[in-house]
Design a protein around this motif. Structure first.
Motif, mmCIF file in Angstrom:
data_model
loop_
_atom_site.group_PDB
_atom_site.id
_atom_site.type_symbol
_atom_site.label_atom_id
_atom_site.label_comp_id
_atom_site.label_asym_id
_atom_site.label_seq_id
_atom_site.Cartn_x
_atom_site.Cartn_y
_atom_site.Cartn_z
ATOM 1 N N LEU A 1 23.845 -12.113 17.174
ATOM 2 C CA LEU A 1 23.828 -12.456 15.751
ATOM 3 C C LEU A 1 22.899 -11.544 14.960
ATOM 4 N N MET A 2 21.769 -11.196 15.545
ATOM 5 C CA MET A 2 20.731 -10.480 14.803
ATOM 6 C C MET A 2 20.996 -8.986 14.667
ATOM 7 N N VAL A 3 21.385 -8.327 15.763
ATOM 8 C CA VAL A 3 21.520 -6.868 15.748
ATOM 9 C C VAL A 3 22.559 -6.401 14.721
ATOM 10 N N PRO A 4 23.765 -6.994 14.646
ATOM 11 C CA PRO A 4 24.718 -6.544 13.608
ATOM 12 C C PRO A 4 24.169 -6.703 12.193
ATOM 13 N N CYS A 5 23.393 -7.749 11.950
ATOM 14 C CA CYS A 5 22.808 -7.935 10.617
ATOM 15 C C CYS A 5 21.853 -6.795 10.289
ATOM 16 N N VAL B 1 0.821 -1.209 0.000
ATOM 17 C CA VAL B 1 0.000 0.000 0.000
ATOM 18 C C VAL B 1 0.861 1.268 0.000
ATOM 19 N N THR B 2 1.986 1.224 0.696
ATOM 20 C CA THR B 2 2.747 2.462 0.951
ATOM 21 C C THR B 2 3.879 2.730 -0.023
ATOM 22 N N ILE B 3 4.438 1.675 -0.685
ATOM 23 C CA ILE B 3 5.587 1.864 -1.566
ATOM 24 C C ILE B 3 5.132 1.860 -3.020
ATOM 25 N N PRO B 4 5.518 2.810 -3.878
ATOM 26 C CA PRO B 4 6.294 4.019 -3.574
ATOM 27 C C PRO B 4 5.403 5.251 -3.357
ATOM 28 N N ARG B 5 4.110 5.018 -3.160
ATOM 29 C CA ARG B 5 3.159 6.139 -3.098
ATOM 30 C C ARG B 5 3.452 7.083 -1.946
ATOM 31 N N PHE B 6 3.741 6.521 -0.763
ATOM 32 C CA PHE B 6 3.953 7.338 0.414
ATOM 33 C C PHE B 6 5.400 7.331 0.912
ATOM 34 N N ILE B 7 6.147 6.316 0.536
ATOM 35 C CA ILE B 7 7.517 6.184 1.039
ATOM 36 C C ILE B 7 8.331 5.415 0.006
ATOM 37 N N SER B 8 9.588 5.790 -0.184
ATOM 38 C CA SER B 8 10.447 5.090 -1.142
ATOM 39 C C SER B 8 10.853 3.733 -0.580
ATOM 40 N N GLN B 9 11.236 2.816 -1.489
ATOM 41 C CA GLN B 9 11.654 1.502 -1.028
ATOM 42 C C GLN B 9 12.930 1.578 -0.192
ATOM 43 N N GLU B 10 13.781 2.582 -0.470
ATOM 44 C CA GLU B 10 14.990 2.747 0.333
ATOM 45 C C GLU B 10 14.646 3.159 1.769
ATOM 46 N N ARG B 11 13.739 4.130 1.904
ATOM 47 C CA ARG B 11 13.387 4.625 3.234
ATOM 48 C C ARG B 11 12.632 3.561 4.032
ATOM 49 N N TYR B 12 11.772 2.805 3.351
ATOM 50 C CA TYR B 12 11.045 1.741 4.048
ATOM 51 C C TYR B 12 12.014 0.675 4.546
ATOM 52 N N LEU B 13 13.059 0.411 3.766
ATOM 53 C CA LEU B 13 14.069 -0.548 4.195
ATOM 54 C C LEU B 13 14.769 -0.067 5.461
ATOM 55 N N SER B 14 15.032 1.228 5.555
ATOM 56 C CA SER B 14 15.641 1.791 6.761
ATOM 57 C C SER B 14 14.745 1.585 7.975
ATOM 58 N N VAL B 15 13.463 1.902 7.813
ATOM 59 C CA VAL B 15 12.502 1.725 8.909
ATOM 60 C C VAL B 15 12.441 0.261 9.330
ATOM 61 N N SER B 16 12.440 -0.640 8.360
ATOM 62 C CA SER B 16 12.379 -2.069 8.660
ATOM 63 C C SER B 16 13.588 -2.525 9.469
ATOM 64 N N ALA B 17 14.777 -2.020 9.114
ATOM 65 C CA ALA B 17 15.994 -2.400 9.838
ATOM 66 C C ALA B 17 15.939 -1.926 11.288
ATOM 67 N N VAL B 18 15.446 -0.717 11.497
ATOM 68 C CA VAL B 18 15.323 -0.191 12.861
ATOM 69 C C VAL B 18 14.324 -1.036 13.665
ATOM 70 N N LEU B 19 13.199 -1.395 13.038
ATOM 71 C CA LEU B 19 12.230 -2.256 13.720
ATOM 72 C C LEU B 19 12.853 -3.605 14.075
ATOM 73 N N GLY B 20 13.713 -4.115 13.200
ATOM 74 C CA GLY B 20 14.380 -5.380 13.486
ATOM 75 C C GLY B 20 15.214 -5.303 14.745
ATOM 76 N N VAL B 21 15.948 -4.221 14.917
ATOM 77 C CA VAL B 21 16.752 -4.029 16.130
ATOM 78 C C VAL B 21 15.848 -3.948 17.354
ATOM 79 N N VAL B 22 14.771 -3.172 17.260
ATOM 80 C CA VAL B 22 13.861 -2.973 18.394
ATOM 81 C C VAL B 22 13.212 -4.293 18.815
ATOM 82 N N PHE B 23 12.716 -5.059 17.856
ATOM 83 C CA PHE B 23 12.047 -6.323 18.188
ATOM 84 C C PHE B 23 13.034 -7.358 18.721
ATOM 85 N N THR B 24 14.267 -7.353 18.202
ATOM 86 C CA THR B 24 15.279 -8.279 18.718
ATOM 87 C C THR B 24 15.591 -7.978 20.181
ATOM 88 N N ILE B 25 15.735 -6.712 20.509
ATOM 89 C CA ILE B 25 15.980 -6.327 21.900
ATOM 90 C C ILE B 25 14.780 -6.696 22.767
#
Length: 440
Positions: free
Chosen positions: A407-411, A306-330
Protein backbone atom coordinates in the motif's frame (compact mmCIF):
# COMPACT_ATOMS: atom_id res chain seq x y z
CA UNK A 1 -10.78 42.16 21.16
CA UNK A 2 -12.21 44.82 18.95
CA UNK A 3 -12.37 44.04 15.27
CA UNK A 4 -9.72 45.71 13.16
CA UNK A 5 -10.58 43.96 9.93
CA UNK A 6 -10.47 46.50 7.09
CA UNK A 7 -13.61 47.22 5.15
CA UNK A 8 -11.87 46.29 1.93
CA UNK A 9 -10.31 42.80 1.84
CA UNK A 10 -6.54 42.80 1.92
CA UNK A 11 -4.23 41.44 -0.70
CA UNK A 12 -1.39 39.35 0.72
CA UNK A 13 1.39 41.25 -0.96
CA UNK A 14 0.18 44.56 0.45
CA UNK A 15 -0.12 43.45 4.09
CA UNK A 16 2.50 44.92 6.46
CA UNK A 17 5.08 42.49 7.85
CA UNK A 18 3.82 42.97 11.44
CA UNK A 19 0.24 42.27 10.32
CA UNK A 20 1.39 39.12 8.52
CA UNK A 21 3.20 37.90 11.67
CA UNK A 22 0.06 38.44 13.73
CA UNK A 23 -2.04 36.59 11.18
CA UNK A 24 0.46 33.73 11.08
CA UNK A 25 0.30 33.47 14.89
CA UNK A 26 -3.51 33.29 14.88
CA UNK A 27 -3.58 30.71 12.10
CA UNK A 28 -0.86 28.80 13.98
CA UNK A 29 -3.28 28.51 16.92
CA UNK A 30 -5.88 27.04 14.55
CA UNK A 31 -3.37 24.53 13.23
CA UNK A 32 -2.55 23.54 16.81
CA UNK A 33 -6.23 23.06 17.58
CA UNK A 34 -7.12 20.92 14.58
CA UNK A 35 -3.81 19.06 14.88
CA UNK A 36 -4.77 18.04 18.40
CA UNK A 37 -8.18 16.82 17.23
CA UNK A 38 -6.83 15.06 14.13
CA UNK A 39 -4.10 13.12 15.88
CA UNK A 40 -6.48 11.78 18.52
CA UNK A 41 -7.74 9.36 15.84
CA UNK A 42 -4.78 6.99 16.24
CA UNK A 43 -5.25 6.19 19.94
CA UNK A 44 -9.04 6.34 19.47
CA UNK A 45 -8.81 3.24 17.24
CA UNK A 46 -7.61 1.17 20.20
CA UNK A 47 -10.07 2.93 22.50
CA UNK A 48 -13.03 2.15 20.22
CA UNK A 49 -11.98 -1.47 19.82
CA UNK A 50 -12.09 -1.98 23.59
CA UNK A 51 -14.84 0.44 24.71
CA UNK A 52 -17.37 -0.60 22.08
CA UNK A 53 -16.19 -4.23 21.89
CA UNK A 54 -15.92 -4.08 18.07
CA UNK A 55 -13.59 -5.71 15.56
CA UNK A 56 -10.38 -4.07 14.40
CA UNK A 57 -11.93 -3.37 11.00
CA UNK A 58 -14.92 -1.68 12.67
CA UNK A 59 -12.60 0.34 14.91
CA UNK A 60 -10.95 1.74 11.77
CA UNK A 61 -14.29 3.43 11.04
CA UNK A 62 -13.00 6.18 13.35
CA UNK A 63 -10.36 7.47 10.88
CA UNK A 64 -12.57 6.48 7.93
CA UNK A 65 -15.49 8.66 9.07
CA UNK A 66 -13.12 11.49 9.93
CA UNK A 67 -11.28 11.62 6.61
CA UNK A 68 -14.14 10.70 4.28
CA UNK A 69 -15.99 13.79 5.51
CA UNK A 70 -13.44 15.91 3.66
CA UNK A 71 -14.44 14.30 0.37
CA UNK A 72 -18.11 15.15 0.80
CA UNK A 73 -17.74 18.55 2.45
CA UNK A 74 -14.80 20.14 0.63
CA UNK A 75 -16.74 21.48 -2.38
CA UNK A 76 -19.69 22.69 -0.28
CA UNK A 77 -17.08 24.33 1.97
CA UNK A 78 -15.70 26.30 -0.97
CA UNK A 79 -19.21 27.58 -1.74
CA UNK A 80 -19.68 28.54 1.90
CA UNK A 81 -16.35 30.37 1.92
CA UNK A 82 -17.28 32.29 -1.22
CA UNK A 83 -20.23 33.70 0.73
CA UNK A 84 -18.70 34.09 4.19
CA UNK A 85 -15.07 34.86 3.38
CA UNK A 86 -12.17 32.92 4.83
CA UNK A 87 -12.27 34.50 8.29
CA UNK A 88 -15.93 33.76 9.07
CA UNK A 89 -15.46 30.36 7.45
CA UNK A 90 -12.74 29.52 9.96
CA UNK A 91 -15.06 30.39 12.84
CA UNK A 92 -17.88 28.35 11.32
CA UNK A 93 -15.58 25.34 10.99
CA UNK A 94 -14.61 25.60 14.66
CA UNK A 95 -18.27 25.76 15.75
CA UNK A 96 -19.02 22.62 13.72
CA UNK A 97 -16.06 20.86 15.34
CA UNK A 98 -17.37 21.82 18.78
CA UNK A 99 -20.77 20.29 17.95
CA UNK A 100 -19.07 17.10 16.74
CA UNK A 101 -17.05 16.84 19.94
CA UNK A 102 -20.24 17.07 22.01
CA UNK A 103 -21.94 14.40 19.89
CA UNK A 104 -18.92 12.08 20.14
CA UNK A 105 -18.59 12.54 23.89
CA UNK A 106 -22.28 11.92 24.56
CA UNK A 107 -22.71 8.84 22.38
CA UNK A 108 -19.42 7.32 23.50
CA UNK A 109 -20.49 7.62 27.12
CA UNK A 110 -23.65 5.74 26.13
CA UNK A 111 -21.51 3.22 24.17
CA UNK A 112 -23.58 3.73 21.01
CA UNK A 113 -21.01 3.25 18.29
CA UNK A 114 -22.97 4.61 15.26
CA UNK A 115 -23.58 7.83 17.20
CA UNK A 116 -19.90 8.10 18.16
CA UNK A 117 -18.83 7.60 14.54
CA UNK A 118 -21.34 10.28 13.53
CA UNK A 119 -19.69 12.65 16.00
CA UNK A 120 -16.32 11.97 14.42
CA UNK A 121 -17.84 12.67 10.98
CA UNK A 122 -19.21 16.02 12.22
CA UNK A 123 -15.78 16.94 13.61
CA UNK A 124 -14.34 16.11 10.20
CA UNK A 125 -17.03 18.26 8.59
CA UNK A 126 -15.93 21.26 10.63
CA UNK A 127 -12.32 20.57 9.79
CA UNK A 128 -13.16 20.36 6.08
CA UNK A 129 -14.47 23.94 6.25
CA UNK A 130 -11.54 25.07 8.39
CA UNK A 131 -8.90 23.42 6.22
CA UNK A 132 -10.46 24.67 2.99
CA UNK A 133 -10.05 28.16 4.42
CA UNK A 134 -6.73 28.10 6.28
CA UNK A 135 -4.57 26.20 3.78
CA UNK A 136 -4.98 28.61 0.85
CA UNK A 137 -5.02 31.49 3.36
CA UNK A 138 -1.55 30.70 4.70
CA UNK A 139 -0.31 29.77 1.21
CA UNK A 140 -1.20 33.18 -0.27
CA UNK A 141 -0.57 35.31 2.82
CA UNK A 142 2.88 35.94 1.34
CA UNK A 143 4.77 34.95 -1.82
CA UNK A 144 3.60 31.54 -3.10
CA UNK A 145 7.24 30.47 -3.60
CA UNK A 146 7.88 30.65 0.14
CA UNK A 147 4.52 29.10 1.07
CA UNK A 148 6.25 25.89 2.16
CA UNK A 149 8.07 27.84 4.86
CA UNK A 150 4.85 29.30 6.25
CA UNK A 151 3.08 25.96 6.08
CA UNK A 152 6.09 24.40 7.81
CA UNK A 153 5.54 26.78 10.74
CA UNK A 154 1.89 25.70 10.75
CA UNK A 155 3.03 22.09 10.61
CA UNK A 156 5.19 22.57 13.69
CA UNK A 157 2.13 23.88 15.56
CA UNK A 158 0.08 20.97 14.21
CA UNK A 159 2.60 18.29 15.11
CA UNK A 160 3.35 19.67 18.57
CA UNK A 161 -0.36 19.25 19.19
CA UNK A 162 -0.18 15.80 17.62
CA UNK A 163 2.59 14.73 20.00
CA UNK A 164 0.61 16.09 22.92
CA UNK A 165 -2.77 14.58 21.94
CA UNK A 166 -1.98 10.85 22.51
CA UNK A 167 -0.17 11.69 25.75
CA UNK A 168 -3.14 13.67 27.10
CA UNK A 169 -5.67 11.06 25.98
CA UNK A 170 -3.43 8.32 27.36
CA UNK A 171 -3.21 10.01 30.75
CA UNK A 172 -6.89 11.00 31.05
CA UNK A 173 -8.65 8.12 29.30
CA UNK A 174 -6.43 5.23 28.19
CA UNK A 175 -4.47 4.56 31.36
CA UNK A 176 -4.42 0.90 32.36
CA UNK A 177 -5.81 -0.35 29.03
CA UNK A 178 -3.71 -3.50 29.07
CA UNK A 179 -4.92 -4.55 32.52
CA UNK A 180 -8.49 -3.54 31.69
CA UNK A 181 -8.50 -5.67 28.53
CA UNK A 182 -7.41 -8.66 30.62
CA UNK A 183 -10.13 -7.98 33.22
CA UNK A 184 -12.77 -7.68 30.48
CA UNK A 185 -11.69 -10.98 28.96
CA UNK A 186 -12.03 -12.74 32.32
CA UNK A 187 -15.28 -11.10 33.48
CA UNK A 188 -18.82 -12.46 33.23
CA UNK A 189 -21.24 -10.58 30.90
CA UNK A 190 -22.54 -8.24 33.62
CA UNK A 191 -19.05 -7.49 34.92
CA UNK A 192 -17.80 -6.90 31.37
CA UNK A 193 -20.53 -4.35 30.69
CA UNK A 194 -19.80 -2.52 33.94
CA UNK A 195 -16.07 -2.34 33.17
CA UNK A 196 -16.62 -1.12 29.62
CA UNK A 197 -19.25 1.44 30.67
CA UNK A 198 -16.82 2.93 33.19
CA UNK A 199 -14.02 2.97 30.63
CA UNK A 200 -16.16 4.62 27.92
CA UNK A 201 -17.41 7.29 30.33
CA UNK A 202 -13.84 8.57 30.78
CA UNK A 203 -14.08 10.28 27.38
CA UNK A 204 -16.99 12.55 28.30
CA UNK A 205 -15.36 15.37 30.27
CA UNK A 206 -12.27 15.79 28.04
CA UNK A 207 -14.45 16.09 24.91
CA UNK A 208 -16.87 18.51 26.58
CA UNK A 209 -13.92 20.68 27.61
CA UNK A 210 -12.51 20.52 24.09
CA UNK A 211 -15.88 21.51 22.61
CA UNK A 212 -16.08 24.53 24.89
CA UNK A 213 -12.54 25.63 24.00
CA UNK A 214 -13.24 25.39 20.27
CA UNK A 215 -16.39 27.49 20.64
CA UNK A 216 -14.45 30.18 22.55
CA UNK A 217 -11.70 30.23 19.89
CA UNK A 218 -14.35 30.52 17.15
CA UNK A 219 -15.74 33.67 18.80
CA UNK A 220 -12.20 34.99 19.17
CA UNK A 221 -11.54 34.46 15.44
CA UNK A 222 -14.61 36.54 14.53
CA UNK A 223 -13.25 39.49 16.50
CA UNK A 224 -9.58 38.96 15.66
CA UNK A 225 -7.50 41.25 13.41
CA UNK A 226 -7.17 38.57 10.73
CA UNK A 227 -7.48 40.33 7.36
CA UNK A 228 -9.69 39.04 4.57
CA UNK A 229 -7.54 38.08 1.58
CA UNK A 230 -8.83 38.11 -2.00
CA UNK A 231 -7.47 34.90 -3.47
CA UNK A 232 -8.15 36.09 -7.02
CA UNK A 233 -5.61 38.89 -6.53
CA UNK A 234 -3.16 37.32 -4.10
CA UNK A 235 -2.75 34.09 -6.08
CA UNK A 236 -3.20 35.38 -9.63
CA UNK A 237 -0.85 34.23 -12.35
CA UNK A 238 1.12 36.74 -14.37
CA UNK A 239 -0.41 35.84 -17.73
CA UNK A 240 -4.11 35.95 -16.89
CA UNK A 241 -6.33 33.32 -15.36
CA UNK A 242 -8.14 30.36 -16.81
CA UNK A 243 -11.91 30.05 -16.73
CA UNK A 244 -12.09 26.43 -15.61
CA UNK A 245 -10.20 24.24 -13.17
CA UNK A 246 -9.82 21.73 -16.01
CA UNK A 247 -7.34 24.16 -17.57
CA UNK A 248 -4.98 23.41 -14.67
CA UNK A 249 -3.90 19.75 -14.88
CA UNK A 250 -1.31 20.31 -12.14
CA UNK A 251 -4.21 20.86 -9.72
CA UNK A 252 -5.78 17.47 -10.44
CA UNK A 253 -2.46 15.68 -10.29
CA UNK A 254 -1.84 17.51 -7.02
CA UNK A 255 -5.17 16.36 -5.58
CA UNK A 256 -4.25 12.75 -6.39
CA UNK A 257 -0.86 13.38 -4.80
CA UNK A 258 -2.51 14.70 -1.66
CA UNK A 259 -4.74 11.59 -1.60
CA UNK A 260 -1.62 9.41 -1.62
CA UNK A 261 0.18 11.60 0.91
CA UNK A 262 -2.63 11.70 3.49
CA UNK A 263 -3.03 7.95 3.09
CA UNK A 264 0.61 7.28 4.01
CA UNK A 265 0.54 9.94 6.73
CA UNK A 266 -2.43 8.31 8.46
CA UNK A 267 -0.88 4.87 8.04
CA UNK A 268 2.32 6.06 9.70
CA UNK A 269 0.56 8.09 12.39
CA UNK A 270 -2.80 6.51 13.20
CA UNK A 271 -2.22 2.89 12.17
CA UNK A 272 1.19 2.58 13.87
CA UNK A 273 -0.46 1.39 17.08
CA UNK A 274 -2.27 -1.43 15.27
CA UNK A 275 0.98 -2.19 13.42
CA UNK A 276 2.75 -2.53 16.78
CA UNK A 277 -0.02 -4.73 18.18
CA UNK A 278 0.31 -6.99 15.13
CA UNK A 279 3.98 -7.40 16.03
CA UNK A 280 2.91 -8.61 19.47
CA UNK A 281 3.94 -5.48 21.37
CA UNK A 282 2.03 -4.63 24.59
CA UNK A 283 -1.10 -2.47 24.40
CA UNK A 284 0.16 -0.07 27.07
CA UNK A 285 3.11 0.75 24.77
CA UNK A 286 1.35 0.85 21.40
CA UNK A 287 -1.13 3.54 22.53
CA UNK A 288 1.74 6.05 22.55
CA UNK A 289 3.29 5.11 19.18
CA UNK A 290 1.47 7.92 17.34
CA UNK A 291 3.58 10.39 19.33
CA UNK A 292 6.75 8.77 17.92
CA UNK A 293 5.59 9.42 14.37
CA UNK A 294 4.61 12.97 15.23
CA UNK A 295 8.03 13.52 16.78
CA UNK A 296 9.56 12.46 13.45
CA UNK A 297 7.27 14.88 11.62
CA UNK A 298 8.25 17.71 13.93
CA UNK A 299 11.94 17.06 13.19
CA UNK A 300 11.12 17.01 9.47
CA UNK A 301 9.32 20.34 9.67
CA UNK A 302 12.25 21.95 11.44
CA UNK A 303 14.65 20.72 8.75
CA UNK A 304 12.32 21.91 6.00
CA UNK A 305 11.85 25.29 7.65
CA UNK A 306 15.61 25.86 7.64
CA UNK A 307 16.36 24.52 4.15
CA UNK A 308 13.38 25.59 1.97
CA UNK A 309 13.79 27.61 -0.25
CA UNK A 310 17.23 28.82 0.86
CA UNK A 311 19.12 25.62 0.07
CA UNK A 312 16.61 23.47 -1.80
CA UNK A 313 13.35 24.09 -3.68
CA UNK A 314 10.09 22.75 -2.31
CA UNK A 315 9.78 20.54 -5.40
CA UNK A 316 13.20 18.95 -4.91
CA UNK A 317 12.64 18.46 -1.18
CA UNK A 318 9.39 16.69 -2.00
CA UNK A 319 11.32 14.30 -4.26
CA UNK A 320 13.82 13.53 -1.49
CA UNK A 321 10.96 12.97 0.96
CA UNK A 322 9.26 10.48 -1.38
CA UNK A 323 12.48 8.49 -1.78
CA UNK A 324 12.95 8.43 2.01
CA UNK A 325 9.39 7.14 2.32
CA UNK A 326 10.19 4.17 0.09
CA UNK A 327 13.43 3.45 1.98
CA UNK A 328 11.83 3.58 5.44
CA UNK A 329 8.87 1.46 4.31
CA UNK A 330 11.23 -1.24 3.06
CA UNK A 331 13.14 -0.97 6.35
CA UNK A 332 9.92 -1.60 8.29
CA UNK A 333 9.14 -4.59 6.08
CA UNK A 334 12.57 -6.21 6.58
CA UNK A 335 12.63 -5.87 10.40
CA UNK A 336 10.53 -6.90 13.40
CA UNK A 337 9.64 -5.66 16.86
CA UNK A 338 10.45 -2.16 18.04
CA UNK A 339 12.97 -1.67 15.21
CA UNK A 340 10.21 -2.16 12.64
CA UNK A 341 8.00 0.30 14.55
CA UNK A 342 10.95 2.71 14.55
CA UNK A 343 11.07 2.64 10.74
CA UNK A 344 7.32 3.36 10.61
CA UNK A 345 7.85 6.29 12.98
CA UNK A 346 10.65 7.56 10.71
CA UNK A 347 8.05 7.85 7.98
CA UNK A 348 6.88 10.87 9.97
CA UNK A 349 10.16 12.58 9.08
CA UNK A 350 9.75 11.62 5.41
CA UNK A 351 6.14 12.83 5.34
CA UNK A 352 6.63 16.10 7.19
CA UNK A 353 7.24 18.51 4.31
CA UNK A 354 4.98 16.80 1.79
CA UNK A 355 1.80 18.77 2.49
CA UNK A 356 3.70 22.10 2.65
CA UNK A 357 5.16 21.36 -0.80
CA UNK A 358 2.20 19.68 -2.51
CA UNK A 359 -0.49 22.21 -1.61
CA UNK A 360 1.12 25.43 -2.89
CA UNK A 361 2.50 23.67 -6.00
CA UNK A 362 -0.98 22.41 -6.87
CA UNK A 363 -2.88 25.69 -6.34
CA UNK A 364 -0.21 27.94 -7.90
CA UNK A 365 -1.71 30.45 -10.30
CA UNK A 366 -5.39 29.57 -9.81
CA UNK A 367 -6.38 33.18 -9.10
CA UNK A 368 -10.15 33.58 -8.68
CA UNK A 369 -10.48 29.79 -8.73
CA UNK A 370 -8.28 29.34 -5.64
CA UNK A 371 -11.13 28.49 -3.23
CA UNK A 372 -12.53 25.88 -5.63
CA UNK A 373 -9.06 24.48 -6.32
CA UNK A 374 -8.43 24.31 -2.60
CA UNK A 375 -11.66 22.36 -2.19
CA UNK A 376 -10.52 19.84 -4.82
CA UNK A 377 -7.27 19.48 -2.89
CA UNK A 378 -9.07 19.04 0.43
CA UNK A 379 -11.15 16.25 -1.15
CA UNK A 380 -7.85 14.42 -1.56
CA UNK A 381 -7.69 14.08 2.23
CA UNK A 382 -10.08 11.15 1.71
CA UNK A 383 -6.93 9.12 1.13
CA UNK A 384 -6.71 9.03 4.93
CA UNK A 385 -10.00 7.13 4.93
CA UNK A 386 -9.39 4.74 2.05
CA UNK A 387 -5.81 3.52 2.45
CA UNK A 388 -5.95 2.66 6.19
CA UNK A 389 -9.28 0.91 5.65
CA UNK A 390 -7.67 -1.19 2.92
CA UNK A 391 -4.89 -2.03 5.39
CA UNK A 392 -7.41 -3.07 8.07
CA UNK A 393 -9.28 -5.22 5.54
CA UNK A 394 -6.41 -7.02 3.83
CA UNK A 395 -4.36 -7.65 6.97
CA UNK A 396 -7.10 -9.99 8.16
CA UNK A 397 -6.17 -12.52 5.46
CA UNK A 398 -2.61 -11.57 4.48
CA UNK A 399 0.65 -10.84 6.27
CA UNK A 400 0.28 -7.30 7.62
CA UNK A 401 3.84 -6.26 6.71
CA UNK A 402 3.31 -7.28 3.07
CA UNK A 403 0.02 -5.34 3.04
CA UNK A 404 1.77 -2.31 4.56
CA UNK A 405 4.54 -2.47 1.93
CA UNK A 406 2.21 -2.90 -1.06
CA UNK A 407 0.00 0.00 0.00
CA UNK A 408 2.74 2.45 0.94
CA UNK A 409 5.38 2.10 -1.79
CA UNK A 410 3.05 2.90 -4.76
CA UNK A 411 1.83 6.00 -2.91
CA UNK A 412 5.36 7.26 -2.40
CA UNK A 413 6.25 6.55 -6.02
CA UNK A 414 3.30 8.64 -7.20
CA UNK A 415 4.37 11.47 -4.89
CA UNK A 416 7.82 11.22 -6.50
CA UNK A 417 6.20 11.52 -9.94
CA UNK A 418 4.31 14.67 -8.92
CA UNK A 419 7.45 16.19 -7.43
CA UNK A 420 9.49 15.63 -10.60
CA UNK A 421 6.96 16.02 -13.42
CA UNK A 422 3.34 16.31 -12.31
CA UNK A 423 3.50 19.78 -10.79
CA UNK A 424 4.73 21.15 -14.16
CA UNK A 425 1.74 19.83 -16.13
CA UNK A 426 0.03 22.58 -18.10
CA UNK A 427 3.03 24.90 -18.16
CA UNK A 428 1.07 27.63 -19.91
CA UNK A 429 -0.94 28.17 -16.73
CA UNK A 430 1.84 27.62 -14.19
CA UNK A 431 3.58 30.56 -12.59
CA UNK A 432 7.27 30.71 -13.47
CA UNK A 433 9.79 29.62 -10.87
CA UNK A 434 11.27 32.53 -8.94
CA UNK A 435 14.80 33.61 -9.61
CA UNK A 436 17.32 31.51 -7.74
CA UNK A 437 14.91 28.61 -7.19
CA UNK A 438 15.74 25.66 -9.36
CA UNK A 439 13.45 23.32 -11.24
CA UNK A 440 13.78 19.56 -11.15
Amino acid sequence: MSSTTPATPAVAGNAPARSQLGSIAIVGLLFFMFGFVTWLNGPLIGFAKLAFDVSESAAFLIPFAFYISYFFLALPSSLILKRTGMKKGMALGLFAMAIGAVVFGQFTTQRYYPGAVTGIFVIGTGLAILQTAVNPYISILGPIESAAQRIAVMGICNKLAGILAPLVLGALVLHGMGDLAAQVAAADPAGKEALLNEFASRIHDPYMAMAGLMAVIAVGILFSPLPEIRAEEANAESRGGGRSLFQYPHLWLGAACLFAYVGVEVMAGDAIGVYGESLGLPLDHTKFFTSLTLGGMLAGYLVGLVTIPRFISQERYLSVSAVLGVVFTIGAFLTRGYLSVGFVALLGFANAMMWPAIFPLAIRGLGRLTEYGSAIMIMGIAGGAVIPQLFAHFKQSHDFQWVFLLLMVPCYLYILFFATRGYRAGQTHAAPAPAGQGRN
